[in-house]
Design an enzyme around this catalytic site. Structure first.
Site, PDB file in Angstrom:
ATOM      1  N   LYS A  32       0.856  -1.200   0.000  1.00 55.71           N
ATOM      2  CA  LYS A  32       0.000   0.000   0.000  1.00 55.71           C
ATOM      3  C   LYS A  32       0.881   1.236   0.000  1.00 55.71           C
ATOM      4  O   LYS A  32       1.771   1.378   0.839  1.00 55.71           O
ATOM      5  CB  LYS A  32      -0.905   0.009   1.234  1.00 55.71           C
ATOM      6  CG  LYS A  32      -1.786   1.256   1.320  1.00 55.71           C
ATOM      7  CD  LYS A  32      -2.833   1.126   2.418  1.00 55.71           C
ATOM      8  CE  LYS A  32      -2.376   1.602   3.770  1.00 55.71           C
ATOM      9  NZ  LYS A  32      -2.173   3.057   3.893  1.00 55.71           N
ATOM     10  N   LYS A  61      -7.346   8.254  -1.251  1.00 59.66           N
ATOM     11  CA  LYS A  61      -8.634   8.703  -0.685  1.00 59.66           C
ATOM     12  C   LYS A  61      -9.185   9.967  -1.351  1.00 59.66           C
ATOM     13  O   LYS A  61      -9.363  11.011  -0.710  1.00 59.66           O
ATOM     14  CB  LYS A  61      -8.505   8.952   0.823  1.00 59.66           C
ATOM     15  CG  LYS A  61      -8.056   7.745   1.634  1.00 59.66           C
ATOM     16  CD  LYS A  61      -8.093   8.035   3.129  1.00 59.66           C
ATOM     17  CE  LYS A  61      -7.677   6.856   3.975  1.00 59.66           C
ATOM     18  NZ  LYS A  61      -6.241   6.554   3.908  1.00 59.66           N
ATOM     19  N   THR A 119     -11.588   5.823  10.968  1.00 56.95           N
ATOM     20  CA  THR A 119     -11.640   5.327  12.357  1.00 56.95           C
ATOM     21  C   THR A 119     -11.225   6.415  13.344  1.00 56.95           C
ATOM     22  O   THR A 119     -11.471   6.299  14.541  1.00 56.95           O
ATOM     23  CB  THR A 119     -10.753   4.075  12.546  1.00 56.95           C
ATOM     24  OG1 THR A 119      -9.534   4.297  11.864  1.00 56.95           O
ATOM     25  CG2 THR A 119     -11.428   2.858  11.989  1.00 56.95           C
TER      26      THR A 119
HETATM   27  O1  C5P Z   1       1.229   0.269  11.240  1.00 56.36           O
HETATM   28  P1  C5P Z   1      -0.207  -0.153  11.138  1.00 56.36           P
HETATM   29  O2  C5P Z   1      -0.388  -1.653  10.947  1.00 56.36           O
HETATM   30  O3  C5P Z   1      -1.071   0.396  12.239  1.00 56.36           O
HETATM   31  O4  C5P Z   1      -0.665   0.503   9.756  1.00 56.36           O
HETATM   32  C1  C5P Z   1      -1.998   0.436   9.315  1.00 56.36           C
HETATM   33  C2  C5P Z   1      -2.133   1.140   7.995  1.00 56.36           C
HETATM   34  O5  C5P Z   1      -3.517   1.191   7.673  1.00 56.36           O
HETATM   35  C3  C5P Z   1      -1.631   2.591   7.994  1.00 56.36           C
HETATM   36  O6  C5P Z   1      -1.178   2.876   6.672  1.00 56.36           O
HETATM   37  C4  C5P Z   1      -2.884   3.370   8.324  1.00 56.36           C
HETATM   38  O7  C5P Z   1      -2.856   4.690   7.820  1.00 56.36           O
HETATM   39  C5  C5P Z   1      -3.957   2.544   7.597  1.00 56.36           C
HETATM   40  N1  C5P Z   1      -5.302   2.718   8.128  1.00 56.36           N
HETATM   41  C6  C5P Z   1      -5.641   2.455   9.445  1.00 56.36           C
HETATM   42  N2  C5P Z   1      -6.928   2.624   9.878  1.00 56.36           N
HETATM   43  C7  C5P Z   1      -7.862   3.062   9.029  1.00 56.36           C
HETATM   44  C8  C5P Z   1      -7.545   3.357   7.708  1.00 56.36           C
HETATM   45  C9  C5P Z   1      -6.249   3.172   7.288  1.00 56.36           C
HETATM   46  O8  C5P Z   1      -4.805   2.017  10.216  1.00 56.36           O
HETATM   47  N3  C5P Z   1      -9.096   3.185   9.460  1.00 56.36           N
END
Ligand code: C5P
Length: 232
Positions: A32, A61, A119
């Site tokens: 991603k 987004k 979130t």
């Molecule tokens: O490091 P971590 O596993 O927390 O990363 C989660 C990824 O998913 C990050 O890129 C974060 O911005 C994204 N994300 C998230 N929650 C959301 C939407 C996107 O953690 N609701």
């Protein structure tokens, strides 16, 4: 596309990204690319990561008037990414315009996924800042239903919501779920987390995993562990 682990490349620049990706000499992870990296390095980094054989979720987004989103999506479809996304709050008409823009002359297009409520937005912020008074889980499901109506392929949601999204929008409607942590890992700033195995159980189609892999002592082993727990 089947179930897969998507690694969030939350790095500030290309050197850091390639230092990380060079470790993966076997299976090439689905990755991603978010706003930070894209705004720092531009479309060139998308092309280079694609050239190296990775599938890409371009997480920008989009949210603007339908005509602008349509044209921007048309540019993104030329980057040949596998998944991209937008905000469902932009309305059904904006999402329909996005699909039009994303669809190539031969009829193919990347998967298009909607963000429902971030979130980071809770009930209080939704009511006070956005003047939306309904319960947040209803708002999320309504936005998911709008995305389906507009012809999108799925939503980004918490793994805790994946089952309900499938019940509301159908088993084929994709759920991409961040907030994944190993049972023995650090949860960091995520509030509601789930293990890869639990996300599989509840029916997530893709999990997005950042720090449990990028900050691991052995990122390749952490990735393989995620794949074994979620995909196999
Ligand atoms: O490091 P971590 O596993 O927390 O990363 C989660 C990824 O998913 C990050 O890129 C974060 O911005 C994204 N994300 C998230 N929650 C959301 C939407 C996107 O953690 N609701």
């Amino acid at each position: 596309m089947g179930k897969d682990v998507i690694v969030a490349l939350d790095f500030a620049n290309a050197d850091q990204v390639f230092g990380f990706l060079d470790k993966f000499t076997g299976r090439k992870p689905f990755v991603k690319i978010g706003m930070e990296l894209f705004y720092a390095e531009g479309p060139a980094i998308v092309r280079e990561i694609k050239r190296r054989g990775h599938k890409i979720f371009l997480d920008l987004k989009l949210h603007d008037i339908p005509n602008t989103v349509k044209k921007a999506m048309s540019v993104l479809s030329n980057l040949d990414v596998d998944i991209t996304n937008l905000h469902a709050a932009g309305t059904v008409r904006m999402m329909e315009a996005a699909i039009e823009g994303l669809t190539r002359p031969d009829g193919t297009r990347p998967l298009l996924i909607a963000v429902t409520q971030l979130t980071s937005t809770d009930q209080e912020a939704m009511e006070n800042d956005l003047l939306i008074k309904e319960p947040i889980d209803q708002v999320v499901m309504h936005y998911a239903a709008n995305a389906k109506k507009a012809g999108l392929d799925g939503v980004v949601c918490s793994p805790l919501e994946a089952g309900k999204v499938h019940a509301t929008c159908g088993a084929d409607f994709l759920t991409i779920t961040p907030g994944v942590r190993f049972a023995d890992g650090d949860i960091g700033d995520q509030k509601r987390v789930m293990t890869p195995a639990a996300a599989k159980e509840i029916g997530s189609d893709y999990i997005v995993v950042g720090r449990p892999i990028t900050a691991a002592v052995d990122p390749v082993a952490a990735y393989e562990r995620c794949v074994a727990d979620f995909c196999d």
